[in-house]
Design a protein around this motif. Structure first.
Motif, mmCIF file in Angstrom:
data_model
loop_
_atom_site.group_PDB
_atom_site.id
_atom_site.type_symbol
_atom_site.label_atom_id
_atom_site.label_comp_id
_atom_site.label_asym_id
_atom_site.label_seq_id
_atom_site.Cartn_x
_atom_site.Cartn_y
_atom_site.Cartn_z
ATOM 1 N N ASP A 227 0.813 -1.211 0.000
ATOM 2 C CA ASP A 227 0.000 0.000 0.000
ATOM 3 C C ASP A 227 0.849 1.264 0.000
ATOM 4 O O ASP A 227 0.421 2.310 -0.479
ATOM 5 C CB ASP A 227 -0.920 0.022 1.230
ATOM 6 C CG ASP A 227 -1.917 -1.134 1.215
ATOM 7 O OD1 ASP A 227 -2.102 -1.716 0.133
ATOM 8 O OD2 ASP A 227 -2.476 -1.448 2.271
ATOM 9 N N GLY A 228 2.067 1.199 0.558
ATOM 10 C CA GLY A 228 2.907 2.383 0.625
ATOM 11 C C GLY A 228 3.532 2.752 -0.706
ATOM 12 O O GLY A 228 4.172 3.796 -0.820
ATOM 13 N N ILE A 229 3.374 1.906 -1.706
ATOM 14 C CA ILE A 229 3.953 2.161 -3.025
ATOM 15 C C ILE A 229 2.855 2.632 -3.957
ATOM 16 O O ILE A 229 1.808 2.006 -4.070
ATOM 17 C CB ILE A 229 4.599 0.883 -3.584
ATOM 18 C CG1 ILE A 229 5.683 0.383 -2.622
ATOM 19 C CG2 ILE A 229 5.198 1.140 -4.962
ATOM 20 C CD1 ILE A 229 6.322 -0.914 -3.051
ATOM 21 N N GLY A 230 3.085 3.755 -4.618
ATOM 22 C CA GLY A 230 2.088 4.320 -5.517
ATOM 23 C C GLY A 230 1.841 3.418 -6.714
ATOM 24 O O GLY A 230 2.721 2.680 -7.155
ATOM 25 N N ARG A 231 0.621 3.505 -7.228
ATOM 26 C CA ARG A 231 0.239 2.675 -8.379
ATOM 27 C C ARG A 231 1.203 2.860 -9.545
ATOM 28 O O ARG A 231 1.553 1.907 -10.235
ATOM 29 C CB ARG A 231 -1.180 3.058 -8.794
ATOM 30 C CG ARG A 231 -1.813 2.202 -9.872
ATOM 31 C CD ARG A 231 -3.259 2.639 -10.089
ATOM 32 N NE ARG A 231 -3.955 1.775 -11.025
ATOM 33 C CZ ARG A 231 -4.007 2.002 -12.329
ATOM 34 N NH1 ARG A 231 -3.387 3.045 -12.831
ATOM 35 N NH2 ARG A 231 -4.673 1.177 -13.124
ATOM 36 N N ASP A 232 1.647 4.109 -9.736
ATOM 37 C CA ASP A 232 2.535 4.394 -10.862
ATOM 38 C C ASP A 232 3.969 3.947 -10.607
ATOM 39 O O ASP A 232 4.792 3.958 -11.532
ATOM 40 C CB ASP A 232 2.525 5.899 -11.173
ATOM 41 C CG ASP A 232 1.171 6.378 -11.674
ATOM 42 O OD1 ASP A 232 0.384 5.528 -12.124
ATOM 43 O OD2 ASP A 232 0.905 7.590 -11.607
ATOM 44 N N ASP A 233 4.286 3.584 -9.361
ATOM 45 C CA ASP A 233 5.655 3.182 -9.026
ATOM 46 C C ASP A 233 5.889 1.684 -9.191
ATOM 47 O O ASP A 233 7.038 1.239 -9.224
ATOM 48 C CB ASP A 233 5.980 3.563 -7.570
ATOM 49 C CG ASP A 233 5.989 5.071 -7.356
ATOM 50 O OD1 ASP A 233 6.460 5.778 -8.268
ATOM 51 O OD2 ASP A 233 5.538 5.530 -6.290
ATOM 52 N N ILE A 234 4.811 0.908 -9.277
ATOM 53 C CA ILE A 234 4.961 -0.546 -9.284
ATOM 54 C C ILE A 234 5.737 -1.018 -10.514
ATOM 55 O O ILE A 234 6.593 -1.900 -10.416
ATOM 56 C CB ILE A 234 3.581 -1.233 -9.204
ATOM 57 C CG1 ILE A 234 2.935 -0.943 -7.845
ATOM 58 C CG2 ILE A 234 3.719 -2.751 -9.401
ATOM 59 C CD1 ILE A 234 1.555 -1.550 -7.666
ATOM 60 N N ALA A 235 5.472 -0.440 -11.669
ATOM 61 C CA ALA A 235 6.167 -0.872 -12.886
ATOM 62 C C ALA A 235 7.679 -0.719 -12.743
ATOM 63 O O ALA A 235 8.443 -1.566 -13.218
ATOM 64 C CB ALA A 235 5.665 -0.074 -14.088
ATOM 65 N N GLY A 236 8.108 0.348 -12.083
ATOM 66 C CA GLY A 236 9.537 0.572 -11.892
ATOM 67 C C GLY A 236 10.187 -0.444 -10.976
ATOM 68 O O GLY A 236 11.416 -0.532 -10.912
#
Length: 284
Positions: A227-236
């Motif tokens: 949850d602490g990771i933004g949706r847009d950060d997961i790909a990275g």
């Protein structure tokens, strides 16, 4: 009172054990941390004042800047995350494995995978897992705490680092630690009925292997939130996407339903279809 530098190696109920020059002091944390909402973590480098050299007591007065920190287990200043899973008994949960790797990538912590219990695992399934994650760029060690397969390689990879061992209950983390240094800790027997380890490790603790090598053994977990990771950060955090993401038609491509996505073109080829499917589920 004199102040000196040390590292927190254990913390239970507001009491912290701080290692300094091969001596461990039992310390309390100053109230200022509570007022600021700061919780000292295992692995923190701290300044502490010595209250008694005879009784080896002190107070933590300052926490030095952290290079990184993890939520579960709650540890700081880690050089390497060692993600331990068994392929069988209990069966591997690749979704949970990927979630831990994502957290390590997000925190900038080097991650290594240990597949334990190889003496009882299906060799074809184990080899497929090894190839999948080695192709991505992760170091994968096949181990058995029973036959000691992979132990020498594992010891070599730990040397000179602070490593955190984490993974689900029952995969043999504590047994692996005992193989590395038998006197470090005691392990409980495996509950055959439910194929999960008894609560051998109740608190995260920094275990000293030698002068420059430490292991954090932590309580097992069976779920892990991102949850602490933004949706847009997961790909990275999926490192296999990186070589292709820059070729996508759109700079802000999410690698889902956009046209001209170079990442999606590689699914089933350079990118594992199973890993990509788990990426979709995580983003959703």
């Amino acid at each position: 009172m004199s102040q000196t530098l040390g590292r927190i190696v254990k913390g239970v109920g507001g009491s912290y054990e701080v290692s300094c020059n091969n001596t461990v002091y039992t310390c309390a944390a100053k109230g200022i941390f509570r007022k600021k909402g700061i919780t000292p973590l295992i692995g923190d480098r701290v300044e502490f004042e010595v209250l008694s050299e005879d009784e080896l007591t002190g107070n933590v007065v300052n926490i030095l800047e952290r290079t990184n920190s993890m939520v579960r287990p709650r540890v700081a200043n880690i050089d390497r995350a060692v993600v331990v899973f068994s392929v069988k008994r209990p069966a591997i949960n690749v979704d949970l494995l990927d979630r831990f790797l994502i957290l390590a990538e997000f925190e900038g912590i080097d991650a290594m995978i240990v597949l334990n219990k190889c003496d009882i695992s299906d060799k074809a399934e184990t080899e497929l897992l090894r190839r999948t994650y080695e192709d991505i760029g992760y170091t994968v060690v096949l181990m058995s705490a029973v036959t000691l397969e992979g132990l020498d390689e594992f010891r070599r990879l730990l040397r000179g680092k602070v490593s955190v061992l984490a993974g689900p209950s029952g995969v043999g983390k504590s047994s692996i630690v005992n193989c590395v240094s038998p006197k470090l800790m005691e392990t409980g027997e495996l509950s055959r009925k439910i194929d999960r380890g008894k609560h051998t490790t109740r608190h995260a603790e920094l275990l000293r292997v030698d002068d420059d090598t430490f292991i954090v053994d932590s309580p097992g977990f069976t779920s892990l939130a991102v949850d602490g990771i933004g949706r847009d950060d997961i790909a990275g955090c999926f490192r296999e996407f990186a070589p292709f993401a820059q070729r996508c038609r759109f700079n802000d491509c999410k690698h889902l339903r956009e046209p001209g996505c170079a990442v999606k073109e590689q699914v089933g080829h350079a990118i594992s279809a199973d890993r990509y499917e788990r990426y979709e589920r995580l983003v959703d």
